[in-house]
Write a protein that holds these residues in place. Structure first.
Motif, PDB file in Angstrom:
ATOM      1  N   PRO A  44       0.831  -1.200   0.000  1.00 21.57           N
ATOM      2  CA  PRO A  44       0.000   0.000   0.000  1.00 21.57           C
ATOM      3  C   PRO A  44       0.870   1.257   0.000  1.00 21.57           C
ATOM      4  CG  PRO A  44       0.028  -0.998   2.171  1.00 21.57           C
ATOM      5  CD  PRO A  44       0.728  -1.957   1.251  1.00 21.57           C
ATOM      6  N   ALA A  45       0.423   2.333  -0.661  1.00 18.63           N
ATOM      7  CA  ALA A  45       1.167   3.600  -0.719  1.00 18.63           C
ATOM      8  C   ALA A  45       1.201   4.239   0.664  1.00 18.63           C
ATOM      9  CB  ALA A  45       0.523   4.551  -1.718  1.00 18.63           C
ATOM     10  N   ALA A  46       2.418   4.770   1.064  1.00 15.76           N
ATOM     11  CA  ALA A  46       2.564   5.393   2.379  1.00 15.76           C
ATOM     12  C   ALA A  46       1.830   6.733   2.411  1.00 15.76           C
ATOM     13  CB  ALA A  46       4.045   5.625   2.683  1.00 15.76           C
ATOM     14  N   ALA A  47       1.143   6.990   3.506  1.00 19.47           N
ATOM     15  CA  ALA A  47       0.418   8.254   3.667  1.00 19.47           C
ATOM     16  C   ALA A  47       1.410   9.394   3.903  1.00 19.47           C
ATOM     17  CB  ALA A  47      -0.546   8.161   4.852  1.00 19.47           C
ATOM     18  N   PRO A  48       1.192  10.582   3.322  1.00 18.55           N
ATOM     19  CA  PRO A  48       2.123  11.704   3.520  1.00 18.55           C
ATOM     20  C   PRO A  48       2.134  12.160   4.980  1.00 18.55           C
ATOM     21  CG  PRO A  48       0.139  12.458   2.402  1.00 18.55           C
ATOM     22  CD  PRO A  48       0.056  10.957   2.448  1.00 18.55           C
ATOM     23  N   ALA A  49       3.340  12.474   5.468  1.00 17.20           N
ATOM     24  CA  ALA A  49       3.471  12.933   6.851  1.00 17.20           C
ATOM     25  C   ALA A  49       2.833  14.314   7.001  1.00 17.20           C
ATOM     26  CB  ALA A  49       4.943  12.998   7.241  1.00 17.20           C
ATOM     27  N   PRO A  50       2.151  14.545   8.114  1.00 22.46           N
ATOM     28  CA  PRO A  50       1.527  15.853   8.304  1.00 22.46           C
ATOM     29  C   PRO A  50       2.595  16.939   8.425  1.00 22.46           C
ATOM     30  CG  PRO A  50       1.457  14.569  10.331  1.00 22.46           C
ATOM     31  CD  PRO A  50       1.945  13.646   9.256  1.00 22.46           C
ATOM     32  N   PRO A  51       2.338  18.133   7.924  1.00 22.54           N
ATOM     33  CA  PRO A  51       3.329  19.207   8.010  1.00 22.54           C
ATOM     34  C   PRO A  51       3.534  19.636   9.455  1.00 22.54           C
ATOM     35  CG  PRO A  51       1.232  20.046   7.203  1.00 22.54           C
ATOM     36  CD  PRO A  51       1.100  18.566   7.262  1.00 22.54           C
ATOM     37  N   GLY A  52       4.706  20.255   9.719  1.00 26.17           N
ATOM     38  CA  GLY A  52       4.981  20.737  11.062  1.00 26.17           C
ATOM     39  C   GLY A  52       4.220  22.028  11.357  1.00 26.17           C
ATOM     40  N   TRP A  53       4.446  22.549  12.529  1.00 28.96           N
ATOM     41  CA  TRP A  53       3.757  23.769  12.917  1.00 28.96           C
ATOM     42  C   TRP A  53       4.278  24.961  12.106  1.00 28.96           C
ATOM     43  CZ3 TRP A  53       6.483  27.879  14.979  1.00 28.96           C
ATOM     44  CH2 TRP A  53       7.794  27.612  15.391  1.00 28.96           C
ATOM     45  N   PRO A  91      -0.749  21.365  13.011  1.00 29.34           N
ATOM     46  CA  PRO A  91      -1.533  20.302  12.362  1.00 29.34           C
ATOM     47  C   PRO A  91      -1.155  18.888  12.831  1.00 29.34           C
ATOM     48  CG  PRO A  91       0.208  21.033  10.905  1.00 29.34           C
ATOM     49  CD  PRO A  91       0.330  21.861  12.143  1.00 29.34           C
ATOM     50  N   THR A  92      -0.174  18.773  13.722  1.00 28.60           N
ATOM     51  CA  THR A  92       0.291  17.453  14.154  1.00 28.60           C
ATOM     52  C   THR A  92      -0.679  16.858  15.183  1.00 28.60           C
ATOM     53  OG1 THR A  92       1.624  18.315  15.991  1.00 28.60           O
ATOM     54  CG2 THR A  92       2.647  18.283  13.815  1.00 28.60           C
ATOM     55  N   GLY A  93      -0.422  15.608  15.520  1.00 29.26           N
ATOM     56  CA  GLY A  93      -1.272  14.907  16.479  1.00 29.26           C
ATOM     57  C   GLY A  93      -0.811  15.038  17.916  1.00 29.26           C
ATOM     58  N   HIS A  94       0.101  15.881  18.228  1.00 22.01           N
ATOM     59  CA  HIS A  94       0.556  16.058  19.604  1.00 22.01           C
ATOM     60  C   HIS A  94       0.699  17.558  19.894  1.00 22.01           C
ATOM     61  CE1 HIS A  94       4.162  15.911  17.052  1.00 22.01           C
ATOM     62  NE2 HIS A  94       4.662  16.814  17.890  1.00 22.01           N
ATOM     63  N   ALA A  95       0.551  17.921  21.145  1.00 18.23           N
ATOM     64  CA  ALA A  95       0.674  19.330  21.556  1.00 18.23           C
ATOM     65  C   ALA A  95       2.146  19.757  21.494  1.00 18.23           C
ATOM     66  CB  ALA A  95       0.117  19.517  22.961  1.00 18.23           C
ATOM     67  N   LEU A  96       2.330  21.022  21.287  1.00 20.27           N
ATOM     68  CA  LEU A  96       3.700  21.563  21.255  1.00 20.27           C
ATOM     69  C   LEU A  96       3.697  22.971  21.841  1.00 20.27           C
ATOM     70  CD1 LEU A  96       3.895  23.772  18.672  1.00 20.27           C
ATOM     71  CD2 LEU A  96       3.716  21.660  17.384  1.00 20.27           C
ATOM     72  N   SER A  97       4.899  23.434  22.208  1.00 21.96           N
ATOM     73  CA  SER A  97       5.078  24.771  22.782  1.00 21.96           C
ATOM     74  C   SER A  97       5.987  25.592  21.873  1.00 21.96           C
ATOM     75  CB  SER A  97       5.686  24.684  24.187  1.00 21.96           C
ATOM     76  OG  SER A  97       4.788  24.032  25.077  1.00 21.96           O
ATOM     77  N   VAL A  98       5.669  26.870  21.769  1.00 22.28           N
ATOM     78  CA  VAL A  98       6.429  27.800  20.925  1.00 22.28           C
ATOM     79  C   VAL A  98       6.765  29.031  21.758  1.00 22.28           C
ATOM     80  CG1 VAL A  98       6.433  29.203  18.839  1.00 22.28           C
ATOM     81  CG2 VAL A  98       5.292  26.977  18.840  1.00 22.28           C
TER      82      VAL A  98
END
Length: 332
Positions: free
Chosen positions: A30-39, A78-85
């Motif tokens: 199966p074709a690999a799904a594209p990785a979600p872009p970073g913040w 847009p990622t699946g985890h929280a992040l801090s900036v």
């Protein structure tokens, strides 16, 4: 039956050859799904919309000195985890005047956050363009990226070019003279002053130095102390040094200082002359006193040998003459 067996064997041989020649075609993956872009970080377009290509690529603000301007930065996760900036202003000018509402922002997964910030224009800021950067830095594993969003600020107000030359002094230093002075920017614009130096003595011009630009710009309200070196000034003269400062926008000013050059030998020479003059005056006064005594006798009756007087104030015939000379031929 033998025909069918021969056909089956031939088909198996062809299939095996196809697998060997094209192994990728044998196993379907199966074709690999594209990785979600970073913040991401960009100027907020407003109205709750997400930043896009047609939106502004940088911040642009205008304000007079002493005012505060407000804008908003859009942070997307847009990622699946929280992040801090972390947020901060960078660079001189507008970047140094920037203050975010929060120095660190935590963004939940699949969330977009708008973070306001302010730019405080100093009261003594000169009119003109200022540049800076709003710097966003990710914190933690997988978020360690940095995004710089440009900021352009235009400080409004009247532009005035004014410059003064102050505290001019001249001092001898060995075989040279040091001309010290202070330049002050009295206007509202950044200046690059040019300085011309001239010196005139009792017998004419001594120094002519054409206007030269200073190495650094002078911000409004700032002052700088500078020195000009004059090699080979006169050893004996009364000099007037004149400094003329000019800059763009019609800024102009001039100031002068006096400089007296007198060798040490000339300063010491009057002392023996004064001593000789004082000695001569004492001798003359002593001579005057001797002449005055004889004269006072001549005015009245001179005493005679027997205590009487001689008519006409004449000295007795046997009286010794008075000698006023002090040379080798003088005698008492």
């Amino acid at each position: 039956m033998p025909f069918r067996l021969r056909t089956a064997v031939g088909g198996a041989t062809l299939a095996t050859a196809a697998v060997l020649l094209c192994p990728a075609a044998a196993v379907a993956r199966p074709a690999a799904a594209p990785a979600p872009p970073g913040w991401s970080a960009a100027p907020d377009p407003g109205a709750g919309a997400a930043p896009g290509a047609p939106d502004r690529p940088f911040f642009y603000l205008e304000g007079a000195p002493g005012t505060v301007r407000v804008d908003r930065l859009s942070l997307s996760n847009p990622t699946g985890h929280a992040l801090s900036v972390r947020l901060r202003g960078a660079g001189s000018g507008a970047g140094a005047w920037l203050t975010p509402a929060s120095n660190e922002v935590r963004i939940p997964p699949h969330t977009r956050a708008g973070v306001p910030f302010t730019v405080t224009v100093p009261r003594d800021a000169a009119p003109g363009e200022r540049a800076g950067t709003l710097l966003a830095t990710g914190v933690g594993k997988g978020a360690g990226r940095r995004i710089s969003v440009p900021l352009h600020l235009r400080v409004t107000g009247p532009e005035l070019s004014a410059l003064t030359v102050e505290k001019v002094s001249v001092r001898r230093a060995g075989g040279a003279a040091l001309i010290r002075y202070t330049l002050v920017n009295r206007g509202t614009t950044v200046l690059r002053p040019r300085i011309a130096v001239r010196a005139d003595g009792l017998f004419g011009p001594l120094l002519r130095r054409a206007a030269r630009a200073q190495p650094a710009a002078l911000a409004p309200g700032r002052a700088v102390d500078l020195t000009e070196t004059w090699s080979g000034p006169p050893a004996l003269d009364a000099v007037e040094v004149r400094l003329t400062a000019t800059a763009a926008g019609g800024a102009h000013d001039a100031a002068t200082a006096s400089y007296s050059a007198v060798p040490r030998g000339v300063l010491a020479a009057p002392l023996p002359l004064l001593a000789a003059g004082a000695g001569g005056l004492v001798v003359l006064r002593r001579r005057g006193r001797g002449t005055g005594t004889g004269g006072s006798r001549g005015e009245g009756a001179a005493p005679g040998p027997d205590g009487g007087t001689l008519p006409g104030g004449d000295e007795p015939a046997d009286a010794a003459p008075v000698l006023a000379g002090t040379g080798p031929g003088a005698r008492a």
